[in-house]
Design a protein around this motif. Structure first.
Motif, PDB file in Angstrom:
ATOM      1  N   CYS A  23      49.973  44.167  43.962  1.00 30.13           N
ATOM      2  CA  CYS A  23      50.034  42.854  43.309  1.00 30.13           C
ATOM      3  C   CYS A  23      51.497  42.478  43.106  1.00 30.13           C
ATOM      4  N   ILE A  53      51.557  45.900  37.072  1.00 28.05           N
ATOM      5  CA  ILE A  53      51.178  46.299  35.706  1.00 28.05           C
ATOM      6  C   ILE A  53      49.820  45.727  35.287  1.00 28.05           C
ATOM      7  N   CYS A  54      49.219  44.839  36.086  1.00 24.21           N
ATOM      8  CA  CYS A  54      47.903  44.290  35.712  1.00 24.21           C
ATOM      9  C   CYS A  54      46.851  44.556  36.789  1.00 24.21           C
ATOM     10  N   ARG A  55      46.848  43.751  37.852  1.00 28.34           N
ATOM     11  CA  ARG A  55      45.742  43.785  38.811  1.00 28.34           C
ATOM     12  C   ARG A  55      45.684  45.077  39.634  1.00 28.34           C
ATOM     13  N   TRP A  79      60.365  44.150  38.686  1.00 25.99           N
ATOM     14  CA  TRP A  79      60.646  43.980  37.251  1.00 25.99           C
ATOM     15  C   TRP A  79      60.049  45.080  36.391  1.00 25.99           C
ATOM     16  N   ASP A 128      46.198  35.937  38.879  1.00 26.23           N
ATOM     17  CA  ASP A 128      47.143  36.683  38.048  1.00 26.23           C
ATOM     18  C   ASP A 128      46.833  36.428  36.572  1.00 26.23           C
ATOM     19  N   PRO A 129      46.454  37.462  35.797  1.00 25.80           N
ATOM     20  CA  PRO A 129      46.059  37.239  34.395  1.00 25.80           C
ATOM     21  C   PRO A 129      47.235  37.277  33.431  1.00 25.80           C
ATOM     22  N   TYR A 153      49.865  35.574  32.409  1.00 26.16           N
ATOM     23  CA  TYR A 153      50.257  34.507  31.482  1.00 26.16           C
ATOM     24  C   TYR A 153      49.068  33.827  30.800  1.00 26.16           C
TER      25      TYR A 153
END
Ligand code: 4NP
Length: 165
Positions: free
Chosen positions: A11, A15-17, A48, A129-130, A132
């Motif tokens: 992704c 850090i998320c998906r 990042w 993308d979750p 934000y």
């Protein structure tokens, strides 16, 4: 001979998906006793969050479903393609970034959008993308990942069989 296949979920930030996809897929593979045959990782196209644990909201959503996320942020490198059997991008922009790293001929049959394997994709191939958004976005991602991972496993089992494992 026991051959192996290797898959990487990719992704933007890792850090998320993609950590969720890694965690859900690891649990599925372990359940089938294939953890020594299928090598699983995740990565981001951005740098990042290198070294960081998954986003707390993603960890919480995963935990709610009995999944423990253990990955640390890593940036995908062009050289990773060589050892991979399957690289799955979470959205079109991640896919484009990956496509720019290698000649198309090297990526055929290896690089796909993750939701290509989603049985309920209805032609929508994006994992949104979750990062934000609100908590609901994380659950939506979970549902997509949960129903897609078994289909990814089917493909990797076929690839394992082709390697005469
Ligand atoms: P991911 O979500 O790509 O699913 O890990 C994101 C995480 C961080 C950022 C963007 C997306 N960010 O801009 O820092």
């Amino acid at each position: 001979m026991n051959s192996t296949v290797e898959v990487c979920f990719v992704c933007l930030g890792n850090i998320c998906r993609s950590p969720l996809a890694q965690g859900v897929f690891e649990a599925l593979v372990k359940n089938e006793g294939l953890q020594d045959r299928i090598i699983i990782s995740s990565a981001g196209v951005g740098n990042w969050h290198v070294g960081n644990p998954p986003d707390a909201r993603m960890q919480q959503t995963a935990r709610k479903h009995g999944i423990h996320l253990t990955s640390r942020g890593r940036q995908f490198q062009a050289g990773d393609f060589k050892r991979m059997d399957l690289v799955l991008a979470m959205d079109q922009s991640n896919l484009s970034a990956l496509q720019q790293m290698q000649p198309a001929s090297e990526l055929q049959d290896k690089l796909f959008l993750f939701r290509t394997f989603d049985p309920d994709n209805n032609g929508d191939l994006e994992v949104p993308d979750p990062y934000y958004g609100g908590d609901h976005g994380f659950e939506t991602v979970y549902q997509m990942v949960e129903r897609t991972c078994p289909k990814v496993l089917e493909r990797l089992k076929t690839q394992l069989a082709k390697k005469h494992g």
